[in-house]
Design a protein around this motif. Sequence first.
Motif, PDB file in Angstrom:
ATOM      1  N   PHE A   4      -6.896   8.341   1.551  1.00  0.00           N
ATOM      2  CA  PHE A   4      -7.633   7.193   1.010  1.00  0.00           C
ATOM      3  C   PHE A   4      -6.907   6.640  -0.201  1.00  0.00           C
ATOM      4  CE2 PHE A   4      -9.608  10.595  -1.634  1.00  0.00           C
ATOM      5  CZ  PHE A   4      -9.444  10.035  -2.896  1.00  0.00           C
ATOM      6  N   ALA A   5      -7.277   5.425  -0.593  1.00  0.00           N
ATOM      7  CA  ALA A   5      -6.746   4.849  -1.839  1.00  0.00           C
ATOM      8  C   ALA A   5      -7.894   4.205  -2.611  1.00  0.00           C
ATOM      9  CB  ALA A   5      -5.672   3.813  -1.532  1.00  0.00           C
ATOM     10  N   TYR A  64      -0.667   9.843  -5.199  1.00  0.00           N
ATOM     11  CA  TYR A  64       0.202   8.840  -5.837  1.00  0.00           C
ATOM     12  C   TYR A  64      -0.640   7.927  -6.701  1.00  0.00           C
ATOM     13  CZ  TYR A  64      -1.619   6.181  -1.854  1.00  0.00           C
ATOM     14  OH  TYR A  64      -2.465   5.616  -0.923  1.00  0.00           O
ATOM     15  N   ARG A  91     -11.125  -1.151   9.801  1.00  0.00           N
ATOM     16  CA  ARG A  91     -10.288  -1.317   8.626  1.00  0.00           C
ATOM     17  C   ARG A  91      -9.287  -2.440   8.848  1.00  0.00           C
ATOM     18  NH1 ARG A  91     -10.268  -0.526   4.691  1.00  0.00           N
ATOM     19  NH2 ARG A  91      -8.587   0.833   4.058  1.00  0.00           N
ATOM     20  N   LEU A 121      -6.183  -2.425   8.350  1.00  0.00           N
ATOM     21  CA  LEU A 121      -4.833  -1.964   8.683  1.00  0.00           C
ATOM     22  C   LEU A 121      -4.920  -1.314  10.061  1.00  0.00           C
ATOM     23  CD1 LEU A 121      -5.602  -1.059   5.466  1.00  0.00           C
ATOM     24  CD2 LEU A 121      -3.146  -0.848   5.423  1.00  0.00           C
ATOM     25  N   GLN A 179      -3.185   1.334  -7.187  1.00  0.00           N
ATOM     26  CA  GLN A 179      -3.962   2.245  -6.348  1.00  0.00           C
ATOM     27  C   GLN A 179      -3.669   3.681  -6.752  1.00  0.00           C
ATOM     28  OE1 GLN A 179      -2.943   1.693  -2.211  1.00  0.00           O
ATOM     29  NE2 GLN A 179      -4.522   0.136  -1.900  1.00  0.00           N
ATOM     30  N   PHE A 199      -1.765  -5.004  -8.123  1.00  0.00           N
ATOM     31  CA  PHE A 199      -2.899  -4.156  -8.496  1.00  0.00           C
ATOM     32  C   PHE A 199      -2.444  -2.707  -8.385  1.00  0.00           C
ATOM     33  CE2 PHE A 199      -3.935  -2.790  -4.158  1.00  0.00           C
ATOM     34  CZ  PHE A 199      -3.262  -3.756  -3.417  1.00  0.00           C
ATOM     35  N   TYR A 220      -5.312   3.154  11.756  1.00  0.00           N
ATOM     36  CA  TYR A 220      -6.418   4.118  11.765  1.00  0.00           C
ATOM     37  C   TYR A 220      -6.851   4.576  13.149  1.00  0.00           C
ATOM     38  CZ  TYR A 220      -6.903   3.189   6.831  1.00  0.00           C
ATOM     39  OH  TYR A 220      -6.660   3.077   5.489  1.00  0.00           O
ATOM     40  N   GLU A 224       0.868  -1.187   0.000  1.00  0.00           N
ATOM     41  CA  GLU A 224       0.000   0.000   0.000  1.00  0.00           C
ATOM     42  C   GLU A 224       0.900   1.231   0.000  1.00  0.00           C
ATOM     43  OE1 GLU A 224      -1.346   1.773   3.497  1.00  0.00           O
ATOM     44  OE2 GLU A 224       0.815   1.701   3.767  1.00  0.00           O
ATOM     45  N   VAL A 229      -4.526   9.535  -1.982  1.00  0.00           N
ATOM     46  CA  VAL A 229      -4.100  10.851  -1.504  1.00  0.00           C
ATOM     47  C   VAL A 229      -3.884  10.802   0.003  1.00  0.00           C
ATOM     48  CG1 VAL A 229      -5.372  12.133  -3.279  1.00  0.00           C
ATOM     49  CG2 VAL A 229      -6.445  11.688  -1.105  1.00  0.00           C
ATOM     50  N   GLU A 230      -3.017  11.655   0.475  1.00  0.00           N
ATOM     51  CA  GLU A 230      -2.790  11.772   1.922  1.00  0.00           C
ATOM     52  C   GLU A 230      -2.723  13.262   2.259  1.00  0.00           C
ATOM     53  OE1 GLU A 230      -2.846   8.846   3.309  1.00  0.00           O
ATOM     54  OE2 GLU A 230      -2.170   7.534   1.695  1.00  0.00           O
ATOM     55  N   ARG A 288       0.233  -7.626  -3.029  1.00  0.00           N
ATOM     56  CA  ARG A 288      -0.231  -8.392  -1.860  1.00  0.00           C
ATOM     57  C   ARG A 288      -0.433  -9.837  -2.295  1.00  0.00           C
ATOM     58  NH1 ARG A 288      -4.878  -4.342   0.818  1.00  0.00           N
ATOM     59  NH2 ARG A 288      -3.578  -2.480   0.673  1.00  0.00           N
ATOM     60  N   GLY A 300      -8.879   1.543  -5.652  1.00  0.00           N
ATOM     61  CA  GLY A 300      -8.346   0.375  -6.362  1.00  0.00           C
ATOM     62  C   GLY A 300      -8.702   0.467  -7.850  1.00  0.00           C
TER      63      GLY A 300
HETATM   64  P1  HAM Z   1      -6.964  -0.797   1.548  1.00  0.00           P
HETATM   65  O1  HAM Z   1      -8.376  -0.873   2.033  1.00  0.00           O
HETATM   66  O2  HAM Z   1      -6.071  -1.889   1.960  1.00  0.00           O
HETATM   67  O3  HAM Z   1      -6.407   0.596   2.077  1.00  0.00           O
HETATM   68  O4  HAM Z   1      -6.926  -0.657  -0.019  1.00  0.00           O
HETATM   69  C1  HAM Z   1      -7.607   0.388  -0.703  1.00  0.00           C
HETATM   70  C2  HAM Z   1      -8.270  -0.140  -1.960  1.00  0.00           C
HETATM   71  O5  HAM Z   1      -7.311  -0.830  -2.774  1.00  0.00           O
HETATM   72  C3  HAM Z   1      -9.354  -1.178  -1.701  1.00  0.00           C
HETATM   73  O6  HAM Z   1     -10.578  -0.568  -1.380  1.00  0.00           O
HETATM   74  C4  HAM Z   1      -9.397  -1.903  -3.058  1.00  0.00           C
HETATM   75  O7  HAM Z   1     -10.177  -1.160  -3.968  1.00  0.00           O
HETATM   76  C5  HAM Z   1      -7.950  -1.870  -3.509  1.00  0.00           C
HETATM   77  N1  HAM Z   1      -7.303  -3.170  -3.222  1.00  0.00           N
HETATM   78  C6  HAM Z   1      -6.778  -3.599  -2.055  1.00  0.00           C
HETATM   79  N2  HAM Z   1      -6.265  -4.849  -2.193  1.00  0.00           N
HETATM   80  C7  HAM Z   1      -6.470  -5.212  -3.471  1.00  0.00           C
HETATM   81  C8  HAM Z   1      -6.155  -6.385  -4.260  1.00  0.00           C
HETATM   82  N3  HAM Z   1      -5.493  -7.422  -3.748  1.00  0.00           N
HETATM   83  N4  HAM Z   1      -6.527  -6.409  -5.575  1.00  0.00           N
HETATM   84  C9  HAM Z   1      -7.175  -5.346  -6.134  1.00  0.00           C
HETATM   85  N5  HAM Z   1      -7.477  -4.230  -5.449  1.00  0.00           N
HETATM   86  C10 HAM Z   1      -7.133  -4.146  -4.143  1.00  0.00           C
HETATM   87  C11 HAM Z   1      -5.130   1.025   1.844  1.00  0.00           C
HETATM   88  O8  HAM Z   1      -4.349   0.506   1.110  1.00  0.00           O
HETATM   89  C12 HAM Z   1      -4.801   2.312   2.585  1.00  0.00           C
HETATM   90  N6  HAM Z   1      -3.404   2.654   2.312  1.00  0.00           N
HETATM   91  C13 HAM Z   1      -5.720   3.431   2.163  1.00  0.00           C
HETATM   92  C14 HAM Z   1      -5.406   4.710   2.872  1.00  0.00           C
HETATM   93  C15 HAM Z   1      -4.722   5.751   2.360  1.00  0.00           C
HETATM   94  N7  HAM Z   1      -5.733   4.988   4.108  1.00  0.00           N
HETATM   95  C16 HAM Z   1      -5.253   6.195   4.420  1.00  0.00           C
HETATM   96  N8  HAM Z   1      -4.637   6.632   3.379  1.00  0.00           N
END
Ligand code: HAM
Length: 412
Positions: free
Chosen positions: A295-296, A98, A249, A251, A118, A116, A254, A73, A121-122, A104, A298
């Motif tokens: 947030f991110a 980004y 969540r 992770l 992403q 995949f 949070y 991530e 924004v932060e 993963r 997908g």
């Molecule tokens: P996350 O919920 O792990 O959050 O991932 C965000 C989005 O990435 C998910 O809602 C999904 O759309 C996509 N995603 C995650 N895993 C996969 C996968 N294996 N294949 C396809 N799409 C996937 C984060 O990553 C946090 N860094 C978000 C964040 C940013 N929170 C604060 N700032």
Amino acid sequence: MPDILPDKARLMMILEEKIKSVFSTCAFNEIQTPILEETEVFTRSIGEDTDIVEKEMYSFLDRGGKNVSMRPEGTASILRAYIEHGWFNDPDITKLYYFGPMFRGERPQKGRLRQFHQAGVEIIGGSSPYLDAELIASLNSLLKVLEVKKYSILLNSLGCQQDRKQYEKTLSGYLDSKFSDLCENCQRRFKKNVLRVLDCKNKGCKEVIKNAPIVVDSLCSSCSKNFNLVKSILTKANIAFEEKKDLVRGLDYYTGVVFEVVSGALGSQDAIAAGGRYDDLCLEMGGPDVGATGFALGIERLLLVIDQEKYEQKQILGVFVALIDKELAEYGFELVNQLRDNKIITEWDPTGRSFKAQMRKANRQKWKYVIIVGEDEIKTGELALKDMESGEQINLKIENIIEKIQMEGKND
Ligand code: HAM
């Protein structure tokens, strides 16, 4: 990890441009962090007992014996960069975006890949609830620009660290008597990180969790006030959301307001985007005590919910140079370069195929124009320009052809 074939790569490029344009409008600046980071960057932030760190990261020792991982991530790397470059000395809030691949090692299925993309924004350096609302509003605008239909924004608050501790106590108390109904993984999590039990997909655990106490009941007055303020700002701005009291969540970093965007058009992997506040992470990673949220989105999941037909290429506004005779390749080569130097998308086929075969190819590849190169055309200096849609053919000097197509490009 999929190959991204040309049609999809083209579509992703269009989406990337649209996404970056919305992020820029919201005054975010782009950051690019490396794909490989020291493993600690992720374990310390995402949490040792999360699925990502426990079983999904691609980690290995590099040549120097350092434990490194391919980023699962973007948030952890961005905070690492924020601290490393001393941006916290800047009194302004740091707003970054980004776009890039994440990794993963999950069990692949529709909408769940091992590589995949992403777009995220932060906002680092502030804790105002208006920033949470601004972030959700930018995500909402983005989904509108991308014409995503039927999505829901799910909202919850996990509260501050004290609230979390309080909630963990309450949850442990509830789960204690149901310990034997939990799966083996959750029995271990119960002791190490009880909140993770709430993410478990096991049927038995889901049944137990159904009646578990909810986190908002453990919020302190300040967190509760902030959560209410975010909801009221969004309501006034006509941004629809649903409160989802069991949203936690996957992770660990949070705190405060968290959210997910889900689409009914997707199956079990229904989250298109997700994020929330993570006010303690900067301090935990060795930086100052500043609030942050992000947030991110997908991209592969986004592709499943947009109308891809809209982005299909109907025609290429450019030229296919067709040679009547393969001996004219030298002239053709010069012409192709001249057109490309004038920013006109150009293709040709010097492999010696018949003129008919070249025309068929131009048609199949959806070129708007063909320039026919024959002895006569070279002699007179006027080339035959054929409009493949209307079938019309006119003779023009090369300068006029260039001008005509450039004009059309401007009006496109
Ligand atoms: P996350 O919920 O792990 O959050 O991932 C965000 C989005 O990435 C998910 O809602 C999904 O759309 C996509 N995603 C995650 N895993 C996969 C996968 N294996 N294949 C396809 N799409 C996937 C984060 O990553 C946090 N860094 C978000 C964040 C940013 N929170 C604060 N700032």
